[in-house]
Design an enzyme around this catalytic site. Structure first.
Site, mmCIF file in Angstrom:
data_model
loop_
_atom_site.group_PDB
_atom_site.id
_atom_site.type_symbol
_atom_site.label_atom_id
_atom_site.label_comp_id
_atom_site.label_asym_id
_atom_site.label_seq_id
_atom_site.Cartn_x
_atom_site.Cartn_y
_atom_site.Cartn_z
ATOM 1 N N HIS A 36 0.844 -1.200 0.000
ATOM 2 C CA HIS A 36 0.000 0.000 0.000
ATOM 3 C C HIS A 36 0.882 1.254 0.000
ATOM 4 O O HIS A 36 1.925 1.281 0.657
ATOM 5 C CB HIS A 36 -0.917 -0.014 1.241
ATOM 6 C CG HIS A 36 -2.008 1.012 1.153
ATOM 7 N ND1 HIS A 36 -1.774 2.352 1.368
ATOM 8 C CD2 HIS A 36 -3.317 0.901 0.828
ATOM 9 C CE1 HIS A 36 -2.912 3.012 1.197
ATOM 10 N NE2 HIS A 36 -3.860 2.151 0.867
ATOM 11 N N GLY B 72 -11.309 2.271 1.613
ATOM 12 C CA GLY B 72 -10.779 2.800 2.864
ATOM 13 C C GLY B 72 -11.880 3.458 3.682
ATOM 14 O O GLY B 72 -12.669 2.802 4.364
ATOM 15 N N GLU C 35 -4.212 1.299 -7.544
ATOM 16 C CA GLU C 35 -4.615 2.357 -6.611
ATOM 17 C C GLU C 35 -3.673 3.554 -6.727
ATOM 18 O O GLU C 35 -2.595 3.582 -6.131
ATOM 19 C CB GLU C 35 -4.619 1.835 -5.169
ATOM 20 C CG GLU C 35 -5.086 2.899 -4.191
ATOM 21 C CD GLU C 35 -5.389 2.339 -2.814
ATOM 22 O OE1 GLU C 35 -6.560 2.117 -2.529
ATOM 23 O OE2 GLU C 35 -4.440 2.126 -2.040
#
Ligand code: PGA
Length: 236
Positions: free
Chosen positions: A97, A219, A157
């Site tokens: 991430h 999220g 992402e």
């Protein structure tokens, strides 16, 4: 209809009681299990054990994942949680991430090592990719990601689209679809690819309808059950 993967990334949020309250609300929502979708919740390590118990006692259609994993096997690595330890609690793990990279200085090499640790312990990597340069690095430096692409859930992402708890500003569905497709192209076959970054109940249906997007990494909008349920239902 394609199978949809909805992954909640809770980040550094929720105590044990708050996590159980969230599950309680989910259990009251009449969410039935379905072969057409997988719901994977990735909370902090501190709450995994209690959540696992609740999910099994209440037979909820929810799997658990971590938000990170040690690039090392078990041993003298203070503070790190090895894949073999996590395997008692989870089936999935988010790795790479952009917040791990930004705040904890994780590198592409770390991410490749994490993929190997997870695969060796039968945990599915949910591998975040910020841009195509990162994919190029992975593919140029180690064959593991191509060789095991069918065992990996990829996430496109872009860091600029992450809400950070503020306003939602997802990438356009067209751009998200194009970049998700580029991951499969680089691997050389169609792989499971999610989109992450400001997915919310207003944008999820359009994003998930894109040909190359198989769901989302959520999220902020996963923290409240009403928003999360609306996202799950947006394509079922
Ligand atoms: P967001 O976060 O949905 O709040 O943008 C997504 C993520 O960082 O995984």
């Amino acid at each position: 209809m394609k199978k949809l993967f909805i992954v909640a990334n809770w980040k550094s949020n929720k105590t044990i009681s708050e996590s159980l309250q969230w599950l309680q609300e989910m259990s009251q929502s009449q969410l039935t299990s379905s072969d057409a979708r997988e719901i994977i919740v990735c909370p902090s390590f501190t709450v995994l054990s209690e959540m696992k118990k609740f999910i099994s006692e209440n037979n909820l259609p929810i799997k658990l994942g971590t938000q990170d994993i040690s690039p090392f096997a078990e041993g003298a690595y203070t503070g790190a949680i090895a894949a073999r330890q996590a395997a008692e609690l989870v089936t999935h793990a988010i790795i790479g991430h952009s917040e791990r990279r930004k705040y904890f200085h994780e590198t592409d090499e770390d991410v490749i090592a994490e993929v190997k640790q997870l695969l060796a312990n039968k945990i599915t990597p949910i591998l975040c990719v910020s841009d195509m340069q990162q994919m190029d690095y992975f593919l140029a430096h180690d064959p593991v990601i191509v060789d095991h692409a069918d065992e990996i859930i990829f996430v496109y992402e872009p860091p600029s689209a992450i809400s950070g708890g503020g306003a939602f500003h997802p990438e356009t569905p067209e751009d998200a679809n194009k970049n998700a497709a580029a991951i499969s192209e680089k691997i050389g076959k169609r792989v499971i690819t999610l989109y992450g970054g400001s997915v919310n109940p207003d944008s999820s249906a359009t994003l998930f309808a894109q040909e190359n997007i198989d769901g989302g990494l959520i999220g902020q909008a996963s923290l409240k059950t009403d928003m999360f349920i609306n996202i799950i239902k947006s394509f079922s």
